[in-house]
Design an enzyme around this catalytic site. Structure first.
Site, PDB file in Angstrom:
ATOM      1  CE  LYS A 116      -4.364  -1.718   1.717  1.00  0.00           C
ATOM      2  NZ  LYS A 116      -5.400  -1.707   2.737  1.00  0.00           N
ATOM      3  CE  LYS A 200      -6.343  -7.615  -1.876  1.00  0.00           C
ATOM      4  NZ  LYS A 200      -6.547  -7.338  -0.523  1.00  0.00           N
ATOM      5  CE  LYS A 203     -13.884  -3.181  -0.229  1.00  0.00           C
ATOM      6  NZ  LYS A 203     -14.342  -2.944   1.114  1.00  0.00           N
TER       7      LYS A 203
HETATM    8  P1  TYM Z   1     -11.095  -5.572   3.555  1.00  0.00           P
HETATM    9  O1  TYM Z   1     -12.089  -4.504   3.815  1.00  0.00           O
HETATM   10  O2  TYM Z   1     -10.021  -5.310   2.562  1.00  0.00           O
HETATM   11  O3  TYM Z   1     -11.848  -6.897   3.109  1.00  0.00           O
HETATM   12  C1  TYM Z   1     -12.921  -7.427   3.860  1.00  0.00           C
HETATM   13  C2  TYM Z   1     -12.871  -8.940   3.836  1.00  0.00           C
HETATM   14  O4  TYM Z   1     -12.958  -9.410   2.488  1.00  0.00           O
HETATM   15  C3  TYM Z   1     -11.871 -10.274   2.198  1.00  0.00           C
HETATM   16  N1  TYM Z   1     -11.475 -10.087   0.809  1.00  0.00           N
HETATM   17  C4  TYM Z   1     -11.294 -11.091  -0.051  1.00  0.00           C
HETATM   18  N2  TYM Z   1     -11.413 -12.423   0.085  1.00  0.00           N
HETATM   19  C5  TYM Z   1     -11.161 -13.185  -0.998  1.00  0.00           C
HETATM   20  N3  TYM Z   1     -10.797 -12.671  -2.211  1.00  0.00           N
HETATM   21  C6  TYM Z   1     -10.667 -11.338  -2.390  1.00  0.00           C
HETATM   22  N4  TYM Z   1     -10.324 -10.836  -3.560  1.00  0.00           N
HETATM   23  C7  TYM Z   1     -10.916 -10.486  -1.279  1.00  0.00           C
HETATM   24  N5  TYM Z   1     -10.875  -9.138  -1.107  1.00  0.00           N
HETATM   25  C8  TYM Z   1     -11.215  -8.915   0.182  1.00  0.00           C
HETATM   26  C9  TYM Z   1     -10.749  -9.826   3.152  1.00  0.00           C
HETATM   27  O5  TYM Z   1      -9.813 -10.853   3.352  1.00  0.00           O
HETATM   28  C10 TYM Z   1     -11.538  -9.487   4.400  1.00  0.00           C
HETATM   29  O6  TYM Z   1     -11.791 -10.659   5.160  1.00  0.00           O
HETATM   30  N6  TYM Z   1      -8.144  -5.164   7.574  1.00  0.00           N
HETATM   31  C11 TYM Z   1      -9.370  -5.748   7.049  1.00  0.00           C
HETATM   32  C12 TYM Z   1     -10.606  -5.303   7.823  1.00  0.00           C
HETATM   33  C13 TYM Z   1     -10.515  -5.525   9.300  1.00  0.00           C
HETATM   34  C14 TYM Z   1     -10.577  -6.768   9.953  1.00  0.00           C
HETATM   35  C15 TYM Z   1     -10.449  -6.456  11.350  1.00  0.00           C
HETATM   36  C16 TYM Z   1     -10.715  -8.098   9.533  1.00  0.00           C
HETATM   37  C17 TYM Z   1     -10.370  -4.552  10.224  1.00  0.00           C
HETATM   38  N7  TYM Z   1     -10.318  -5.098  11.466  1.00  0.00           N
HETATM   39  C18 TYM Z   1     -10.453  -7.470  12.298  1.00  0.00           C
HETATM   40  C19 TYM Z   1     -10.712  -9.089  10.511  1.00  0.00           C
HETATM   41  C20 TYM Z   1     -10.582  -8.774  11.876  1.00  0.00           C
HETATM   42  C21 TYM Z   1      -9.544  -5.321   5.614  1.00  0.00           C
HETATM   43  O7  TYM Z   1      -8.999  -4.338   5.187  1.00  0.00           O
HETATM   44  O8  TYM Z   1     -10.445  -6.074   4.926  1.00  0.00           O
END
Ligand code: TYM
Length: 338
Positions: A116, A200, A203
């Protein structure tokens, strides 16, 4: 996990625009399944979202849209706690405590920061660097034992376990924090971009054609799948023959997952077909799964008062648990609490 530890599920999603197929298949679908068996807490990670610059109006809208997405995918706010992270101040408090437990060397190993921050590391904000400590705080504030996430979050979960272990050791608080386990979809841990099977689905990728958004209508889904990158060979008979065909592998993985099948069975069914034919089947399968969710999101989004009420209720429930746990944490640290 010891037998007397109560199972608690925690996970979060950043409110950074429309939810996409990767979020749904990789994480939210699992959130929904888990709420049938365990106590679940799900947050809209707005504190994480500000590690990149945000337009406040847009952020507010995205928080409500993500809430609508959760409900439309099948989360039941009466059963699970659904709230936005910034409304429970314990997240930021525990993150600070963890900043003092976690090691700089651990942060330096985090691949997501490197991706990032890119080449301009010196100019990245400090929040982006210590983001994994906040994520650990999110999870451990509720002493969560299980964390459903996509594969890309695995390293952050490993760090969370290291922080929990170090805190327990440093403060002689044996088993105080559980060592949470990641719950990653076995059959589809990572949904890849429709434009590049090695990246992957995300967004942040510029092209809309790289992902399916949960709000896409049937026509848009069909168009995106039609344009999805593939190669010129037909569908093979054996899984081994997909090895160097990441785009083909990705589309077959998605199809098999949404039709509750396996890649083996799909290959048996589709072998020898051109991808153009297969894409028709894939589009139909996606339209039948995604369009009802998209329709529901749009309905829910029109009633912002209702969405705010859901978040308020969730925040109150989450705050009660967080306050009790923080009290114990502060006691362990030696803080005086009035
Ligand atoms: P974020 O917002 O990027 O994504 C949310 C969830 O979606 C999953 N995900 C995917 N899974 C499979 N293939 C993909 N292409 C894909 N894109 C996204 C992510 O793995 C995630 O589970 N840091 C985290 C948010 C967060 C969080 C937490 C998660 C904040 N605090 C505590 C677990 C526990 C994030 O940015 O996810």
């Amino acid at each position: 996990m010891s037998k007397n530890v109560k199972s608690v599920v925690f996970s979060g999603v950043q409110p950074s625009g429309n939810l996409h197929l990767g979020n749904y298949l990789g994480a939210i679908k699992n959130f929904v399944d888990l709420q049938k068996k365990m106590k679940c807490i799900y947050c809209i990670a707005d504190l994480h979202a500000i590690t990149i610059s945000q337009d406040p109006k847009e952020l507010k809208k995205n928080i409500l849209d993500t809430t609508a997405g959760f409900i439309a995918c099948g989360l039941d706010f009466k059963k699970s706690i659904i709230f936005n992270q910034s409304s429970v101040s314990g997240h930021a408090e525990l993150a600070w405590i963890f900043n003092c437990v976690s090691r700089i060397g651990w942060m330096n190993r985090m691949t997501q920061f490197k991706e990032k921050a890119g080449a301009n590391k010196e100019n990245a904000n400090v929040g982006l660097y210590v983001y994994p400590n906040l994520m650990a705080a999110d999870i451990l504030l509720y002493k969560a034992t299980h964390v459903p996430v996509g594969d890309d979050q695995k390293q952050h979960l490993e760090l969370t376990r290291d922080i929990a272990q170090k805190f327990n050791n440093d403060f002689n608080a044996e088993n105080f924090f559980p060592l949470p386990e990641p719950l990653i979809q076995e059959k589809l841990s990572r949904v890849m971009s429709l434009r590049d099977g090695k990246k992957k689905m995300s967004k942040s990728e510029e092209s809309d054609y790289s992902r399916i958004d949960l709000k896409d209508d049937a026509e848009t889904i069909k168009k995106k799948i039609k344009k999805a990158k593939t190669d010129s060979s037909p569908i093979p008979e054996k899984i081994e023959d997909l090895k160097n065909r990441p785009e083909a592998q990705n589309l077959l993985n998605i199809y098999s997952f949404v039709t509750n099948s396996t890649v083996e069975k799909t290959l048996k069914e589709m072998k020898g077909k051109d991808f153009s034919k297969f894409k028709d089947h894939l589009s139909d399968a996606l339209v039948s799964v995604i369009c009802p969710i998209g329709k529901k999101i749009k309905e829910l989004e029109s009633d912002t008062a209702n969405l705010k009420k859901i978040l308020k209720e969730g925040s109150e429930k989450a705050s009660t648990i967080a306050k009790n746990n923080l009290k114990e944490i502060k006691e362990i640290l030696g803080f005086i609490q009035s």
